[in-house]
Design a protein around this motif. Structure first.
Motif, PDB file in Angstrom:
ATOM      1  N   PRO A   1       6.480  -5.999  17.912  1.00  0.00           N
ATOM      2  CA  PRO A   1       6.234  -5.082  16.933  1.00  0.00           C
ATOM      3  C   PRO A   1       5.036  -5.749  15.944  1.00  0.00           C
ATOM      4  O   PRO A   1       5.109  -6.912  15.460  1.00  0.00           O
ATOM      5  N   ILE A   2       4.157  -4.784  15.716  1.00  0.00           N
ATOM      6  CA  ILE A   2       2.899  -5.412  14.865  1.00  0.00           C
ATOM      7  C   ILE A   2       2.685  -4.370  13.674  1.00  0.00           C
ATOM      8  O   ILE A   2       2.668  -3.442  13.891  1.00  0.00           O
ATOM      9  N   PHE A   3       2.678  -5.056  12.732  1.00  0.00           N
ATOM     10  CA  PHE A   3       2.493  -4.546  11.414  1.00  0.00           C
ATOM     11  C   PHE A   3       1.599  -4.994  10.478  1.00  0.00           C
ATOM     12  O   PHE A   3       1.549  -6.349  10.472  1.00  0.00           O
ATOM     13  N   GLN A   4       1.221  -4.417   9.486  1.00  0.00           N
ATOM     14  CA  GLN A   4       0.418  -5.052   8.196  1.00  0.00           C
ATOM     15  C   GLN A   4       0.641  -4.255   7.207  1.00  0.00           C
ATOM     16  O   GLN A   4       0.669  -2.804   7.310  1.00  0.00           O
ATOM     17  N   ASP A   5       0.686  -4.640   5.865  1.00  0.00           N
ATOM     18  CA  ASP A   5       0.640  -3.665   4.596  1.00  0.00           C
ATOM     19  C   ASP A   5      -0.141  -4.273   3.519  1.00  0.00           C
ATOM     20  O   ASP A   5      -0.378  -5.697   3.576  1.00  0.00           O
ATOM     21  N   LEU A   6      -0.383  -3.702   2.501  1.00  0.00           N
ATOM     22  CA  LEU A   6      -1.155  -3.952   1.307  1.00  0.00           C
ATOM     23  C   LEU A   6      -0.444  -3.347   0.161  1.00  0.00           C
ATOM     24  O   LEU A   6      -0.208  -1.881   0.238  1.00  0.00           O
TER      25      LEU A   6
ATOM     26  N   PHE B   1      -3.800   2.071 -11.862  1.00  0.00           N
ATOM     27  CA  PHE B   1      -4.038   2.188 -10.751  1.00  0.00           C
ATOM     28  C   PHE B   1      -3.242   1.545  -9.429  1.00  0.00           C
ATOM     29  O   PHE B   1      -3.237   0.156  -9.589  1.00  0.00           O
ATOM     30  N   PHE B   2      -2.634   2.081  -8.744  1.00  0.00           N
ATOM     31  CA  PHE B   2      -1.719   1.502  -7.727  1.00  0.00           C
ATOM     32  C   PHE B   2      -1.502   2.189  -6.358  1.00  0.00           C
ATOM     33  O   PHE B   2      -1.863   3.384  -6.165  1.00  0.00           O
ATOM     34  N   GLY B   3      -1.096   1.355  -5.455  1.00  0.00           N
ATOM     35  CA  GLY B   3      -1.080   1.713  -4.038  1.00  0.00           C
ATOM     36  C   GLY B   3      -0.304   1.062  -3.001  1.00  0.00           C
ATOM     37  O   GLY B   3      -0.255  -0.301  -3.520  1.00  0.00           O
ATOM     38  N   VAL B   4       0.233   1.483  -1.948  1.00  0.00           N
ATOM     39  CA  VAL B   4       0.956   0.906  -0.993  1.00  0.00           C
ATOM     40  C   VAL B   4       0.568   1.616   0.454  1.00  0.00           C
ATOM     41  O   VAL B   4       0.390   2.474   0.391  1.00  0.00           O
ATOM     42  N   GLY B   5      -0.049   0.582   1.336  1.00  0.00           N
ATOM     43  CA  GLY B   5      -0.513   1.212   2.637  1.00  0.00           C
ATOM     44  C   GLY B   5       0.102   0.354   3.687  1.00  0.00           C
ATOM     45  O   GLY B   5       0.044  -1.114   3.446  1.00  0.00           O
ATOM     46  N   GLY B   6       0.207   0.636   4.678  1.00  0.00           N
ATOM     47  CA  GLY B   6       0.526  -0.030   5.816  1.00  0.00           C
ATOM     48  C   GLY B   6       0.177   0.702   7.297  1.00  0.00           C
ATOM     49  O   GLY B   6       0.288   1.948   7.369  1.00  0.00           O
ATOM     50  N   SER B   7       0.254   0.000   8.423  1.00  0.00           N
ATOM     51  CA  SER B   7       0.204   0.230   9.845  1.00  0.00           C
ATOM     52  C   SER B   7       1.190  -0.279  10.778  1.00  0.00           C
ATOM     53  O   SER B   7       1.433  -1.443  10.304  1.00  0.00           O
ATOM     54  N   SER B   8       1.829   0.318  11.727  1.00  0.00           N
ATOM     55  CA  SER B   8       2.691  -0.425  12.627  1.00  0.00           C
ATOM     56  C   SER B   8       2.653   0.125  13.828  1.00  0.00           C
ATOM     57  O   SER B   8       2.253   1.380  13.911  1.00  0.00           O
ATOM     58  N   SER B   9       2.833  -0.494  14.885  1.00  0.00           N
ATOM     59  CA  SER B   9       2.910  -0.042  16.375  1.00  0.00           C
ATOM     60  C   SER B   9       3.651  -0.967  17.151  1.00  0.00           C
ATOM     61  O   SER B   9       3.969  -2.121  16.999  1.00  0.00           O
ATOM     62  N   ILE B  10       4.288  -0.466  18.150  1.00  0.00           N
ATOM     63  CA  ILE B  10       4.961  -1.230  19.291  1.00  0.00           C
ATOM     64  C   ILE B  10       4.689  -0.218  20.595  1.00  0.00           C
ATOM     65  O   ILE B  10       5.155   0.842  20.706  1.00  0.00           O
TER      66      ILE B  10
END
Length: 786
Positions: free
Chosen positions: A300-305, A321-330
């Motif tokens: 599992p590969i993921f990253q977030d901010l 100003f606020f935010g949440v972002g991320g990506s993931s893959s497997i």
């Protein structure tokens, strides 16, 4: 270069064991709970010390040279109910910044002995309109509980009425409802699924994108919630992000099973602060370094901010100003699986490749119109992206053939406005309006025998969900409050409407004893995927689900709360929930949308109508000792029953009916070192619940078709074995000069108990196999703040 030099110096101080700093600073702001106007002259006292302060003309206060350790803080002001924060952790590595709201006191003609103190931090929700079935939590709770992994969802699974749906994911079942009945909110915005590997048709995932190091005090509600919450039938996560330090720069470095992360906060100017945290998956880093970690290609590969920027424009206005972002893959490749062992991530007969991306951003403007009126306008964007590619592996040649693919994209543009009007100390009025404009591009097909396609969904469209509410709170006395309201929502896709009354009462009838009563009619639109499942006809494709109405539920709750002592509380709630307008098939069948969310994959049933029903009822017990004298415990028990009827009219157990769940948690802190500033913490959690019901496999038909075929006439008729799990967490925090270092080891499923997850059909062996939940799994973590 300056940051690198600072980090190097900090590490040198760490290794050479510099003497711990003896003190830290506590500061913050005191404000009115409704209008958020500053309270001048409030007294802030740290018990057991001679330390204290008063709030200034802007409501700000500052206490320097506070000893390292845990402290109780009392806040009081003339005309307001006093408030107390217990066992606040003060470390060398980070200043403590508090934003504290006080409730104005109701003047009473007759003196009443009010001992029931709802203003203690753990007893008070952030939302003062939530009088029943609500619980607050903060960053310390997500860190403290064994097995929680800093995840809000896994943490609330310890509360009464909540059951974890799956060890490998953080989906939760609340009072027998599907996880899809939950609502996620961030800073007042309705948001998309905030989890890595979080599918469009689910509300959870294996790893949360919400970083607990950024969370502020937040609320979790389990039913009969106030009128401001809509489009949910089971629970609400009302999450808030804290502001960054506005006076000094602070850093965080952390490494654990969930990832490598680095956090930074501080002032951009005198009135602007920032807070940012980035994380990259630990297993992904190991893979990039070429290290073999035993998962083959299934890494599992993921990253977030996560970030928040807070700007004070004037004494009356603030911009956030606020935010949440991320990506993931497997990639789960069946040919890489050792068939002699159970694989936790994949299936030996298929290849699965998935990718996910989620982006959540918001801009809020807060304005204090007067000392009695506060308004807030928020604009937000939520984007989700999910792809799936699957192969079926030949039993003989092990050759892979495509068996399906999907693409789910959504873009939601949200506008949220609310105003709170404090008429006087007894009466508060709130009203608001939300518009969620949703663009979506959905495609899903299955490929049979490598060459025959069946498309289930193929659409590119948009719609708008409009919601509005008004709610009013009247406090007859300091001990007797009533909240009433109406929520309205309209789905422009098919012009369906819902009007929902809400009512809650809280009455302290004796010192330390209180009764609560809540009622709510709650409605929820169907998942956007369900509306566009295709029905092939001789005249072309038709969308036979597009006219589906909101699913609705009546929820009534009766609660009793007894503050046995200052730190010990007993809470009992009983509830009944009647669910209506549930999508079921036109033909007589056992299908019901109430069971959606059990498999985390879309259901492709067409020709649905709102004729299904369901009902949940239960009894919940909570006995909690809040942290004091270096220990705490939490004991919760839930007894419940969840049933439904499909279009065949037969009453059955839902997929989420376990009948009972018991949680027992306890923790002890040992103070170490010459100055008792270092801390060793031991936390243990015990959980047991009844087994879930499953639909039995038709083995003979499965063998003929070489795929799993279930006997739907016996839907959810067989109960699995009960669930049992023990988690143990040990952590050690050491204080250095202006920095703190913490190690922890979370031993999950300590006894390696085999908890069954589900049954499946293995076409290679032509047999039914049991798939089990997580085995014994150690999770280490190290955190350094400076």
């Amino acid at each position: 270069m300056k940051t690198l030099t600072l980090l190097t110096l900090q590490l040198l101080l760490l290794f050479f064991g510099v003497t711990a700093q003896n003190s830290q600073t506590i500061r913050g702001r005191i404000e009115d709970d409704v209008t958020h106007t500053a309270i001048i002259g409030a007294n802030i006292i740290i018990e057991g010390t001679n330390k204290g302060s008063s709030s200034d003309i802007d409501g700000n206060f500052k206490i320097t040279d506070v000893p390292i350790g845990r402290h109780n803080i009392k806040i009081s002001s003339v005309g307001f109910l006093p408030r107390q924060l217990n066992q606040l952790v003060v470390t060398a590595g980070k200043e403590v910044i508090l934003n504290i709201s006080l409730i104005e006191q109701v003047r009473e003609l007759n003196e009443v002995n009010v001992k029931f103190d709802r203003q203690k931090e753990k007893s008070t929700t952030r939302n003062e309109m939530a009088l029943i079935s609500a619980r607050s939590f903060n960053i310390d709770d997500t860190k403290k509980y064994a097995g929680a992994l800093g995840d809000p969802s896994r943490m609330v699974a310890n509360f009464a009425g909540v059951v974890g749906a799956n060890d490998s994911r953080n989906d939760i079942v609340v009072r027998g409802n599907s996880p899809l009945g939950s609502l996620w909110m961030l800073e007042g915005l309705n948001i998309a699924n905030p989890n890595h590997f979080g599918a469009l048709v689910s509300t959870g995932g294996p790893v949360s994108m919400l970083n607990n190091n950024l969370l502020d005090k937040s609320d979790f509600l389990t039913g009969a919630f106030p009128a401001e919450y809509g489009n949910a039938t089971s629970s609400v996560f009302d999450l808030r992000l804290r502001n960054g330090n506005d006076e000094k720069r602070e850093f965080l470095a952390q490494m654990g099973f969930n990832g490598f992360e680095f956090g930074l906060e501080g002032p951009l100017s005198k009135k602007v602060s920032y807070l940012v945290n980035y994380r990259y998956s630990t297993l992904g880093v190991f893979k990039q370094l070429g290290l073999n970690i035993g998962t083959g290609s299934s890494t599992p590969i993921f990253q977030d901010l996560n970030f928040k920027i807070n700007a004070i424009l004037s004494k009356k206005s603030t911009l956030t100003f606020f935010g949440v972002g991320g990506s993931s893959s497997i990639d789960l490749l069946g040919n890489d699986i050792d068939t002699t062992k159970q694989d936790l991530y994949g299936n030996e007969n298929v290849n699965t490749r998935v990718k996910y991306q989620t982006l959540i951003g918001g801009l809020s403007y807060h304005y204090k119109i007067s000392t009695k009126v506060f308004t807030k306008l928020t604009f937000g964007i939520s984007k989700t992206y999910q792809t799936y590619q699957g192969d079926s592996i030949s039993m003989d040649t092990r050759q892979a053939f495509p068996n399906g693919e999907s693409l789910f994209e959504t873009q939601k543009y949200s506008l949220n406005w609310r105003t709170d009007y404090k008429i006087n100390a007894q009466n508060t009025l709130a009203l608001g309006l939300t518009s969620d404009f949703i663009n979506f591009n959905l495609f899903n097909k299955r490929i049979y025998h490598g060459n025959q396609d069946k498309v289930y969904v193929n659409t590119n469209d948009n719609t708008n969900l409009i919601q509005g509410f008004t709610q009013f709170k009247h406090r007859f006395t300091n001990a007797f409050s009533v909240v009433g309201g109406l929520h309205f929502q309209k789905l422009l896709l098919n012009n369906k409407n819902a009007i929902e009354p809400r009512l809650a009462i809280n009455y302290q009838f004796l010192p330390n004893h209180a009764l609560s009563l809540g009622y709510g009619l709650h409605s929820q639109m169907q998942n956007i995927y369900a509306y566009f499942v295709q029905t092939p006809t001789s005249s072309g494709v038709k969308y036979t689900n597009k006219d589906l109405d909101f699913t609705k539920s009546h929820h009534i709750v009766l609660g009793y709360e007894y503050n046995i002592s200052e730190h010990l509380r007993l809470k009992i709630e009983t509830y009944y929930q009647k669910i209506m307008n549930v999508p079921v098939e036109m033909r007589a069948s056992s299908y019901s949308a109430l069971n959606s969310g059990a498999s985390f994959a879309p259901t492709d049933n067409d020709s649905l109508v709102n004729n299904g029903v369901g009902r949940n009822y239960g009894l919940e017990f909570t006995l909690e000792r809040f942290f004091d004298k270096n220990y705490y415990f939490l004991f919760t028990t839930s007894l419940y029953d969840a049933k439904y009827k499909g279009s065949d009219g037969i009453e059955r157990n839902t997929a989420f009916n376990t009948h009972y769940v018991v949680n027992a948690l306890a923790g002890k802190e040992f103070l170490l070192g010459r100055k008792k500033t270092n801390a060793l913490n031991l936390n243990i959690k015990f959980t047991t619940s009844g087994g879930k019901y499953l639909t039995p496999l038709d083995l003979n038909t499965s063998k003929i078709k070489h795929e799993a075929v279930f006997d739907e006439t016996k839907a959810f008729s067989e109960q699995q074995g009960g669930y049992f799990r023990i988690d143990l967490k040990a952590s050690y925090r050491k204080e250095y000069h202006k920095s703190s270092l913490e190690f922890s080891l979370d031993l999950q499923n300590l006894t390696n108990h085999k908890n069954i997850f589900q049954q499946s059909f293995n076409r290679r062996t032509n047999s039914i196999t049991n798939e089990y939940q997580q085995f014994f799994f150690p999770v280490p973590m190290i955190r350094y703040t400076f």
